[in-house]
Design a protein around this motif. Structure first.
Motif, short mmCIF file in Angstrom:
data_model
loop_
_atom_site.label_atom_id
_atom_site.label_comp_id
_atom_site.label_asym_id
_atom_site.label_seq_id
_atom_site.Cartn_x
_atom_site.Cartn_y
_atom_site.Cartn_z
N GLU A 56 0.83 -1.21 0.00
CA GLU A 56 0.00 0.00 0.00
C GLU A 56 0.86 1.26 0.00
OE1 GLU A 56 -0.46 -2.56 2.16
OE2 GLU A 56 -2.37 -3.37 1.47
N ILE A 57 1.98 1.23 0.72
CA ILE A 57 2.89 2.37 0.75
C ILE A 57 3.46 2.64 -0.64
CG2 ILE A 57 5.13 3.16 1.61
CD1 ILE A 57 4.45 1.72 4.27
N GLN A 58 3.85 1.58 -1.33
CA GLN A 58 4.43 1.75 -2.67
C GLN A 58 3.38 2.23 -3.68
OE1 GLN A 58 7.66 1.74 -3.35
NE2 GLN A 58 7.90 1.42 -1.17
N ILE A 59 2.16 1.77 -3.58
CA ILE A 59 1.09 2.22 -4.47
C ILE A 59 0.80 3.70 -4.23
CG2 ILE A 59 -1.38 2.00 -4.96
CD1 ILE A 59 -1.00 -1.06 -4.43
N SER A 60 0.71 4.08 -2.96
CA SER A 60 0.48 5.48 -2.61
C SER A 60 1.63 6.37 -3.08
CB SER A 60 0.30 5.60 -1.09
OG SER A 60 0.13 6.94 -0.72
N ARG A 61 2.82 5.86 -2.94
CA ARG A 61 4.00 6.61 -3.38
C ARG A 61 4.00 6.81 -4.90
NH1 ARG A 61 10.13 4.67 -1.90
NH2 ARG A 61 11.19 6.46 -2.75
N ALA A 62 3.62 5.80 -5.66
CA ALA A 62 3.55 5.91 -7.12
C ALA A 62 2.49 6.93 -7.53
CB ALA A 62 3.28 4.55 -7.73
N LYS A 63 1.34 6.91 -6.87
CA LYS A 63 0.29 7.89 -7.16
C LYS A 63 0.76 9.30 -6.85
CE LYS A 63 -3.66 4.82 -6.35
NZ LYS A 63 -4.81 4.56 -5.45
N PHE A 64 1.46 9.46 -5.74
CA PHE A 64 1.99 10.78 -5.37
C PHE A 64 2.97 11.27 -6.42
CE2 PHE A 64 4.78 13.76 -3.30
CZ PHE A 64 3.93 14.52 -2.53
N ASP A 65 3.86 10.40 -6.88
CA ASP A 65 4.86 10.78 -7.88
C ASP A 65 4.23 11.16 -9.21
OD1 ASP A 65 6.92 10.43 -6.08
OD2 ASP A 65 7.42 8.40 -6.77
N LYS A 66 3.06 10.60 -9.53
CA LYS A 66 2.35 10.99 -10.75
C LYS A 66 1.73 12.37 -10.63
CE LYS A 66 1.18 6.40 -12.44
NZ LYS A 66 0.09 5.46 -12.73
N LYS A 67 1.38 12.77 -9.40
CA LYS A 67 0.70 14.05 -9.19
C LYS A 67 1.65 15.22 -8.92
CE LYS A 67 -2.17 12.46 -5.93
NZ LYS A 67 -3.28 12.45 -4.97
N LYS A 98 -2.53 23.35 -1.46
CA LYS A 98 -2.82 23.84 -0.10
C LYS A 98 -2.90 22.73 0.93
CE LYS A 98 -3.39 28.18 -1.20
NZ LYS A 98 -2.37 29.13 -0.93
N ASN A 99 -3.32 21.53 0.55
CA ASN A 99 -3.52 20.45 1.52
C ASN A 99 -2.25 19.67 1.83
OD1 ASN A 99 -6.24 21.04 1.70
ND2 ASN A 99 -6.78 19.68 0.02
N THR A 146 2.52 14.48 2.36
CA THR A 146 1.21 13.86 2.18
C THR A 146 0.20 14.89 1.71
OG1 THR A 146 0.59 14.28 4.48
CG2 THR A 146 1.61 12.18 4.01
N ASP A 147 -0.70 14.44 0.84
CA ASP A 147 -1.92 15.18 0.57
C ASP A 147 -3.02 14.40 1.28
OD1 ASP A 147 -2.39 13.02 -1.09
OD2 ASP A 147 -2.38 14.17 -2.95
N GLY A 152 4.28 10.71 -0.42
CA GLY A 152 5.55 10.55 -1.11
C GLY A 152 6.69 10.56 -0.11
N PHE A 153 7.72 9.77 -0.37
CA PHE A 153 8.88 9.68 0.49
C PHE A 153 10.12 10.01 -0.33
CE2 PHE A 153 5.75 6.80 2.26
CZ PHE A 153 5.76 7.14 3.60
N PHE A 154 10.99 10.83 0.23
CA PHE A 154 12.18 11.27 -0.48
C PHE A 154 13.38 11.27 0.46
CE2 PHE A 154 8.41 13.25 -2.15
CZ PHE A 154 8.47 12.93 -3.49
N LYS A 155 14.55 11.03 -0.12
CA LYS A 155 15.79 11.04 0.65
C LYS A 155 16.81 11.88 -0.11
CE LYS A 155 17.43 7.21 2.47
NZ LYS A 155 18.12 5.91 2.63
N PHE A 156 17.40 12.83 0.62
CA PHE A 156 18.45 13.67 0.06
C PHE A 156 19.64 13.64 0.99
CE2 PHE A 156 14.30 15.47 -1.01
CZ PHE A 156 14.34 15.44 -2.38
N GLU A 157 20.83 13.86 0.46
CA GLU A 157 22.03 13.87 1.28
C GLU A 157 22.75 15.20 1.16
OE1 GLU A 157 24.73 10.71 1.48
OE2 GLU A 157 23.19 9.18 1.69
#
Length: 162
Positions: A56-67, A98-99, A146-147, A152-157
């Protein structure tokens, strides 16, 4: 020289090898206890919850990346000085931003001793967090955005210099 007086050392070699293997196993277990897998904070949740809901986390992440598109605006990090981390968000579908809400975790890859966590709100399509690195070297910036539906989850260094 008599055959009966001749010494053989191979039984001692076998015993020494078995002892070395046992010591190596013990050392491996002790070292691995300092770096447990369940301490990974990438998903801002407990290991068991991530493991149970990974699909479910990966599906939500893919949807977030599309938006949405997330861009890290880099800066210079110095130990003991304020570091301003900025993340620009743009909508790919013209959605209202806004959300959106974000959680940001500043952490070291080898320890959770210096972790700093922030809850942020969007301002002018940018999430912004101020942080003072307490130690030189590599730092990771973990971001959870999150909306109302997707995450979406991101990692930066970054590297903090003296």
């Amino acid at each position: 020289m008599n055959e009966k007086n001749k010494k053989t050392f191979w039984p001692y070699g076998i015993i020494l090898a078995i002892f070395a293997i046992i010591v190596a196993c013990i050392v491996t277990v002790i070292i691995s206890l300092d770096y447990p897998v369940y301490k990974d904070n990438f998903y801002f949740d407990q290991y068991q919850d991530v493991d149970n809901n990974y699909n479910e986390i990966q599906i939500s992440r893919a949807k977030f990346d599309k938006k949405y598109a997330v861009e890290f605006i880099p800066g210079n990090a110095k130990v003991g000085q304020n570091f301003n981390a900025k993340f620009k968000i743009t909508s790919k579908d013209g959605l209202n931003l806004k959300n959106l809400k974000a959680q940001i975790l500043f952490t070291r890859p080898d320890s959770s001793k210096f972790d700093k966590k922030f809850e942020l709100k969007l301002k002018d399509n940018i999430f912004e967090a101020n942080f003072i690195p307490g130690k030189p070297g590599r730092w990771q910036i973990l971001v959870k955005i999150t909306d109302t539906k997707d995450t979406g989850f991101f990692k930066f260094e970054i590297k903090a210099d003296k």
